[in-house]
Design a protein around this motif. Structure first.
Motif, PDB file in Angstrom:
ATOM      1  N   ALA A  55       0.828  -1.214   0.000  1.00 43.72           N
ATOM      2  CA  ALA A  55       0.000   0.000   0.000  1.00 43.72           C
ATOM      3  C   ALA A  55       0.862   1.263   0.000  1.00 43.72           C
ATOM      4  CB  ALA A  55      -0.956  -0.014   1.180  1.00 43.72           C
ATOM      5  N   GLN A  56       1.746   1.379  -0.989  1.00 42.86           N
ATOM      6  CA  GLN A  56       2.626   2.534  -1.101  1.00 42.86           C
ATOM      7  C   GLN A  56       1.842   3.838  -1.183  1.00 42.86           C
ATOM      8  OE1 GLN A  56       6.368   2.576  -1.469  1.00 42.86           O
ATOM      9  NE2 GLN A  56       5.857   4.678  -0.929  1.00 42.86           N
ATOM     10  N   ASP A  57       0.697   3.832  -1.887  1.00 41.58           N
ATOM     11  CA  ASP A  57      -0.075   5.063  -2.065  1.00 41.58           C
ATOM     12  C   ASP A  57      -0.599   5.605  -0.737  1.00 41.58           C
ATOM     13  OD1 ASP A  57      -1.714   2.846  -1.800  1.00 41.58           O
ATOM     14  OD2 ASP A  57      -3.280   3.626  -3.127  1.00 41.58           O
ATOM     15  N   LYS A  58      -1.004   4.706   0.175  1.00 41.56           N
ATOM     16  CA  LYS A  58      -1.489   5.159   1.477  1.00 41.56           C
ATOM     17  C   LYS A  58      -0.332   5.646   2.355  1.00 41.56           C
ATOM     18  CE  LYS A  58      -5.640   2.257   1.609  1.00 41.56           C
ATOM     19  NZ  LYS A  58      -6.354   1.176   2.335  1.00 41.56           N
ATOM     20  N   LEU A  59       0.782   4.965   2.301  1.00 44.11           N
ATOM     21  CA  LEU A  59       1.958   5.417   3.049  1.00 44.11           C
ATOM     22  C   LEU A  59       2.372   6.813   2.600  1.00 44.11           C
ATOM     23  CD1 LEU A  59       4.363   4.955   4.982  1.00 44.11           C
ATOM     24  CD2 LEU A  59       5.561   3.862   3.064  1.00 44.11           C
ATOM     25  N   ASP A  60       2.293   7.080   1.292  1.00 45.14           N
ATOM     26  CA  ASP A  60       2.692   8.386   0.764  1.00 45.14           C
ATOM     27  C   ASP A  60       1.882   9.516   1.393  1.00 45.14           C
ATOM     28  OD1 ASP A  60       4.478   7.040  -0.801  1.00 45.14           O
ATOM     29  OD2 ASP A  60       3.379   7.311  -2.690  1.00 45.14           O
TER      30      ASP A  60
ATOM     31  N   LEU B  83      12.537  18.131  15.859  1.00 44.99           N
ATOM     32  CA  LEU B  83      12.230  17.214  16.963  1.00 44.99           C
ATOM     33  C   LEU B  83      11.333  16.068  16.521  1.00 44.99           C
ATOM     34  CD1 LEU B  83      11.522  19.780  19.845  1.00 44.99           C
ATOM     35  CD2 LEU B  83      13.636  18.502  19.417  1.00 44.99           C
ATOM     36  N   LEU B  84      11.068  15.984  15.210  1.00 44.95           N
ATOM     37  CA  LEU B  84      10.182  14.941  14.700  1.00 44.95           C
ATOM     38  C   LEU B  84      10.994  13.892  13.949  1.00 44.95           C
ATOM     39  CD1 LEU B  84       7.273  13.970  14.384  1.00 44.95           C
ATOM     40  CD2 LEU B  84       7.096  15.360  12.311  1.00 44.95           C
ATOM     41  N   ASP B  85      11.103  12.716  14.533  1.00 47.06           N
ATOM     42  CA  ASP B  85      11.872  11.605  13.977  1.00 47.06           C
ATOM     43  C   ASP B  85      10.880  10.546  13.493  1.00 47.06           C
ATOM     44  OD1 ASP B  85      14.010   9.680  13.553  1.00 47.06           O
ATOM     45  OD2 ASP B  85      13.444   8.790  15.474  1.00 47.06           O
ATOM     46  N   VAL B  86      10.882  10.253  12.197  1.00 50.46           N
ATOM     47  CA  VAL B  86       9.920   9.302  11.621  1.00 50.46           C
ATOM     48  C   VAL B  86      10.668   8.055  11.165  1.00 50.46           C
ATOM     49  CG1 VAL B  86       8.167   8.908   9.855  1.00 50.46           C
ATOM     50  CG2 VAL B  86       8.406  11.182  10.901  1.00 50.46           C
ATOM     51  N   VAL B  87      10.182   6.890  11.651  1.00 56.09           N
ATOM     52  CA  VAL B  87      10.788   5.610  11.294  1.00 56.09           C
ATOM     53  C   VAL B  87       9.726   4.753  10.618  1.00 56.09           C
ATOM     54  CG1 VAL B  87      12.023   3.579  12.110  1.00 56.09           C
ATOM     55  CG2 VAL B  87      12.302   5.766  13.303  1.00 56.09           C
ATOM     56  N   VAL B  88       9.898   4.483   9.337  1.00 61.80           N
ATOM     57  CA  VAL B  88       9.005   3.591   8.603  1.00 61.80           C
ATOM     58  C   VAL B  88       9.655   2.212   8.569  1.00 61.80           C
ATOM     59  CG1 VAL B  88       7.843   3.122   6.410  1.00 61.80           C
ATOM     60  CG2 VAL B  88       8.155   5.494   7.185  1.00 61.80           C
ATOM     61  N   VAL B  89       8.901   1.187   9.010  1.00 59.95           N
ATOM     62  CA  VAL B  89       9.436  -0.170   9.054  1.00 59.95           C
ATOM     63  C   VAL B  89       8.739  -1.003   7.979  1.00 59.95           C
ATOM     64  CG1 VAL B  89       9.918  -2.180  10.490  1.00 59.95           C
ATOM     65  CG2 VAL B  89       9.758   0.090  11.543  1.00 59.95           C
ATOM     66  N   ASP B  90       9.502  -1.410   6.955  1.00 56.79           N
ATOM     67  CA  ASP B  90       8.960  -2.233   5.879  1.00 56.79           C
ATOM     68  C   ASP B  90       8.916  -3.682   6.347  1.00 56.79           C
ATOM     69  OD1 ASP B  90       8.269  -3.575   3.595  1.00 56.79           O
ATOM     70  OD2 ASP B  90       9.634  -2.482   2.280  1.00 56.79           O
ATOM     71  N   ASP B  91       7.692  -4.240   6.432  1.00 57.63           N
ATOM     72  CA  ASP B  91       7.502  -5.597   6.947  1.00 57.63           C
ATOM     73  C   ASP B  91       7.512  -6.622   5.814  1.00 57.63           C
ATOM     74  OD1 ASP B  91       6.987  -7.634   8.776  1.00 57.63           O
ATOM     75  OD2 ASP B  91       4.812  -7.379   8.629  1.00 57.63           O
ATOM     76  N   GLY B  92       8.504  -6.492   4.899  1.00 60.06           N
ATOM     77  CA  GLY B  92       8.669  -7.482   3.844  1.00 60.06           C
ATOM     78  C   GLY B  92       7.818  -7.241   2.611  1.00 60.06           C
ATOM     79  N   SER B  93       7.565  -5.989   2.276  1.00 62.68           N
ATOM     80  CA  SER B  93       6.740  -5.667   1.107  1.00 62.68           C
ATOM     81  C   SER B  93       7.425  -6.109  -0.185  1.00 62.68           C
ATOM     82  CB  SER B  93       6.472  -4.159   1.038  1.00 62.68           C
ATOM     83  OG  SER B  93       5.877  -3.687   2.232  1.00 62.68           O
ATOM     84  N   ALA B  94       6.607  -6.507  -1.156  1.00 65.22           N
ATOM     85  CA  ALA B  94       7.118  -6.851  -2.488  1.00 65.22           C
ATOM     86  C   ALA B  94       6.228  -6.174  -3.538  1.00 65.22           C
ATOM     87  CB  ALA B  94       7.120  -8.367  -2.685  1.00 65.22           C
ATOM     88  N   PRO B  95       6.758  -5.189  -4.261  1.00 68.96           N
ATOM     89  CA  PRO B  95       8.134  -4.694  -4.190  1.00 68.96           C
ATOM     90  C   PRO B  95       8.385  -3.916  -2.902  1.00 68.96           C
ATOM     91  CG  PRO B  95       6.821  -3.285  -5.606  1.00 68.96           C
ATOM     92  CD  PRO B  95       5.945  -4.448  -5.270  1.00 68.96           C
ATOM     93  N   PRO B  96       9.637  -3.729  -2.525  1.00 72.15           N
ATOM     94  CA  PRO B  96       9.952  -2.996  -1.298  1.00 72.15           C
ATOM     95  C   PRO B  96       9.391  -1.583  -1.330  1.00 72.15           C
ATOM     96  CG  PRO B  96      11.895  -4.128  -2.138  1.00 72.15           C
ATOM     97  CD  PRO B  96      10.852  -4.224  -3.214  1.00 72.15           C
ATOM     98  N   LEU B  97       9.046  -1.078  -0.157  1.00 73.52           N
ATOM     99  CA  LEU B  97       8.552   0.295  -0.056  1.00 73.52           C
ATOM    100  C   LEU B  97       9.686   1.284  -0.302  1.00 73.52           C
ATOM    101  CD1 LEU B  97       6.345  -0.115   3.152  1.00 73.52           C
ATOM    102  CD2 LEU B  97       5.534   0.128   0.790  1.00 73.52           C
ATOM    103  N   ARG B  98       9.293   2.503  -0.647  1.00 77.13           N
ATOM    104  CA  ARG B  98      10.264   3.587  -0.858  1.00 77.13           C
ATOM    105  C   ARG B  98       9.757   4.823  -0.126  1.00 77.13           C
ATOM    106  NH1 ARG B  98       7.439   6.787  -3.846  1.00 77.13           N
ATOM    107  NH2 ARG B  98       5.896   5.973  -5.336  1.00 77.13           N
ATOM    108  N   LEU B  99      10.644   5.738   0.155  1.00 73.48           N
ATOM    109  CA  LEU B  99      10.244   6.999   0.776  1.00 73.48           C
ATOM    110  C   LEU B  99       9.810   7.975  -0.309  1.00 73.48           C
ATOM    111  CD1 LEU B  99      12.936   7.568   3.567  1.00 73.48           C
ATOM    112  CD2 LEU B  99      10.609   6.686   3.808  1.00 73.48           C
ATOM    113  N   PRO B 100       8.631   8.568  -0.176  1.00 72.98           N
ATOM    114  CA  PRO B 100       8.159   9.527  -1.176  1.00 72.98           C
ATOM    115  C   PRO B 100       8.857  10.874  -1.037  1.00 72.98           C
ATOM    116  CG  PRO B 100       6.601   9.409   0.622  1.00 72.98           C
ATOM    117  CD  PRO B 100       7.653   8.376   0.918  1.00 72.98           C
ATOM    118  N   GLN B 101       8.623  11.731  -1.977  1.00 71.48           N
ATOM    119  CA  GLN B 101       9.256  13.055  -1.959  1.00 71.48           C
ATOM    120  C   GLN B 101       8.668  13.939  -0.868  1.00 71.48           C
ATOM    121  OE1 GLN B 101       9.081  15.072  -5.726  1.00 71.48           O
ATOM    122  NE2 GLN B 101      10.642  16.566  -5.180  1.00 71.48           N
ATOM    123  N   VAL B 102       7.343  13.861  -0.672  1.00 68.22           N
ATOM    124  CA  VAL B 102       6.688  14.686   0.356  1.00 68.22           C
ATOM    125  C   VAL B 102       6.704  13.906   1.671  1.00 68.22           C
ATOM    126  CG1 VAL B 102       4.591  15.917   0.998  1.00 68.22           C
ATOM    127  CG2 VAL B 102       5.202  15.677  -1.413  1.00 68.22           C
TER     128      VAL B 102
END
Length: 567
Positions: A45-50, A65-84
């Motif tokens: 669900a890359q579109d929802k993560l975006d 002070l805002l630290d964001v950690v996205v944990v990919d739980d084995g997505s296929a294809p792997p998730l990517r970080l969006p521009q926004v």
């Protein structure tokens, strides 16, 4: 009357779940100084993560002070970080060989740089003040669990545009993104309404914990043992339960608004989800009593831990105490026998002259009972069990004693009950501790402060006459049957009550049958009277050649009579 918040200890002490005494700052009127790590477990669900990350990019909380950690739980294809996305955003993989939300969140917490962790689903759009609303509760105390105000929206036919989402969140108008879609209330609404938003229901406050938007400190997460990574579903409720046992206060913040994109699994596959969760949650969360519907099961987490000091005590006294705890009507109990067990040696000694004879006999008698453990000293609290009963050797529980004692503690919402029994004088023969209260008291206890005082200010303390719950083993032997016979007597009394109820039911049924019989007899009398009239009339017809008609009529009347009388 105790105040909701005390400043006696090293940090503010909240009474029960009265978080309204903390006095948190208004949104936009304070200066944050703590790093908040937003942990987002994600699978596909890359579109929802975006759009989730786009909404976080518009937060009022300071970007540095805002630290964001996205944990990919084995997505296929792997998730990517969006521009926004927020400035400090990282993408990591779940722990090697692990999978599932609980494992992914745990990996994210370990990687988090902040003292405060906000766990957020990867399909949630947070309002611009969402992170700020969570963070303000963690400024003065480290034992708050903050639950966001989550609603659900249908997104079918809506283009998930990160740029537009960020603009809508920045404009404080995220509803405009959903067009005419309606926002639905979350499942917790009913409980929040009847409990004055959990202020008046500290016993069930943890149950509203949801994984979509919840925050806590790393310190509390570690004190409570972290997530159970073996759980595939229900891990958020189970963690909330253990956080409660660690002394947590649960805060549903209406200002921490967020929107879940689409229906949750709990909504779309409700009955299937309940069926799956039931055994896993029942085994780990004993306070959800309705889940433990089958008596006699040895659950993973007991409802009550009973602690008996065996060192220096007589074999008979300890045995009586432990046996009474294990044979009562409250069955999910474990016993911890405290004593110098490591000192028991197999050195050559005359058996009857063994200086450690009683300790050796105690160990032997319970050696085959998996509900009994041998410890050198009791743990600080009974966690994850919600209650601990510390029982003096020789004090025996009556069959319903433990069940009734725990029920009183819940009814009165107290954290410690000290029980006096006549033969023990002014010293309590037994002490019942609520794990959540003891943990809160220990966490906020000031230097030199008495623990009873800290417990009283955290939850409340009671002294009670324990004669109805407890007895003395020696007194029991001398004046009344042993505990196992008392238990049998209680069982027989319950059977008698059931038979009495059955007798009353049968008596009522007989009364109904009698009434029906009386009605049938009355009807039969009416038919007999009618038959006499017709016989008189038929006698008059006898001479006019109508005898066959009379016989036919008489047969019909007799048939009606037989049916009326039920013969």
């Amino acid at each position: 009357m105790n105040q909701p918040v005390s400043t006696t200890g090293p940090q503010l002490r909240v009474k029960r779940n009265r978080y309204d005494g903390l006095g948190v700052p208004e949104l936009g009127r304070w200066s944050p100084d703590r790093v908040v790590s937003v942990v987002i477990p994600a699978y596909g669900a890359q579109d929802k993560l975006d759009v989730t990350l786009a909404a976080l990019a518009a937060q009022t909380y300071p970007a540095h002070l805002l630290d964001v950690v996205v944990v990919d739980d084995g997505s296929a294809p792997p998730l990517r970080l969006p521009q926004v996305r927020p400035e400090r955003t990282r993408l990591i993989a779940n722990s090697p060989g692990s999978w599932g939300i609980a494992s992914a969140v745990d990996a994210g917490v370990e990687a988090a740089e902040g003292e405060v962790v906000l766990r957020l689903d990867s399909d949630v759009i947070a309002e611009d003040r969402h992170v700020e609303a969570h963070a303000r509760w963690h400024q003065d105390v480290d034992y708050c669990v903050v639950i966001g105000n989550l609603a659900f929206v249908e997104i079918e036919g809506i283009a998930l545009d990160p740029v537009k989402v960020r603009a809508a969140v920045e404009a404080r108008d995220p509803e405009s993104f959903f067009g005419p879609q309606e926002t639905g209330e979350s499942w917790e609404a009913a409980l929040l309404e009847r409990s004055d938003r959990l202020l008046d229901d500290e016993l069930h406050a943890y149950s509203v914990t949801n994984g979509a938007t919840v925050s806590f400190t790393k310190a509390l997460y570690r004190r409570s043992g972290g997530l159970d990574t073996a759980l595939r579903l229900g891990s958020d409720t189970e963690l909330g339960y253990r956080q409660a046992q660690a002394g947590a206060v649960f805060v549903p913040d209406a200002a921490a608004r967020a929107w879940h994109l689409g229906r949750s699994q709990l909504q779309s596959r409700n009955e299937e989800g309940k069926r799956y969760r039931q055994p896993f949650v029942a085994n780990r969360v004993p306070t959800l009593r309705y889940l433990r519907a089958h008596p006699g099961i040895a659950w993973g987490v007991p409802y009550v831990e009973v602690v008996v000091e065996a060192g220096g005590a007589a074999f008979e006294a300890v045995t009586a105490s432990v046996a009474s705890a294990l044979s009562g009507t409250l069955s999910d109990v474990r016993v911890s026998l405290v004593g110098p067990w490591s000192s028991l040696k197999d050195d050559r000694v005359r058996p009857l002259d063994d200086p450690q004879l009683d300790l050796r006999l105690i160990r032997e008698v319970f050696a085959g009972d998996s509900r009994v453990s041998y410890v050198e000293e009791a743990a600080v609290t009974a966690a994850p069990a919600p209650f601990r009963l510390t029982l003096g050797a020789g004090t025996v529980l009556r069959p319903d004693g433990l069940r009734d004692l725990v029920a009183v503690a819940d009814k009165e919402r107290v954290g410690r009950v000290k029980c006096l029994v006549g033969t023990f004088g002014d010293e309590p023969a037994a002490v019942l501790d609520r794990t959540a209260a003891l943990a809160r008291a220990l966490d906020t206890q000031g230097p030199g402060e008495d623990l009873d005082t800290a417990i009283d200010e955290s939850w409340g303390l009671w002294w009670a006459d324990g004669e109805g719950w407890f007895g003395d083993w020696a007194e029991e032997d001398a004046s009344r049957p042993p505990s196992h016979l008392l238990q049998r007597t209680a069982s027989l009394e319950a059977s008698i009550r059931r038979l009495e109820a059955r007798e009353e039911e049968l008596r009522q049924r007989i009364t109904r049958w009698n009434r029906a019989g009386n009605a049938a007899r009355d009807e039969a009398k009416e038919w007999e009277q009618a038959a006499r009239h017709w016989r008189q009339a038929s006698d008059a017809w006898q001479g006019s050649g109508k005898a066959p008609a009379r016989r036919s009529f008489t047969q019909r009347v007799k048939g009606r009579l037989r049916r009326g009388l039920g013969r």
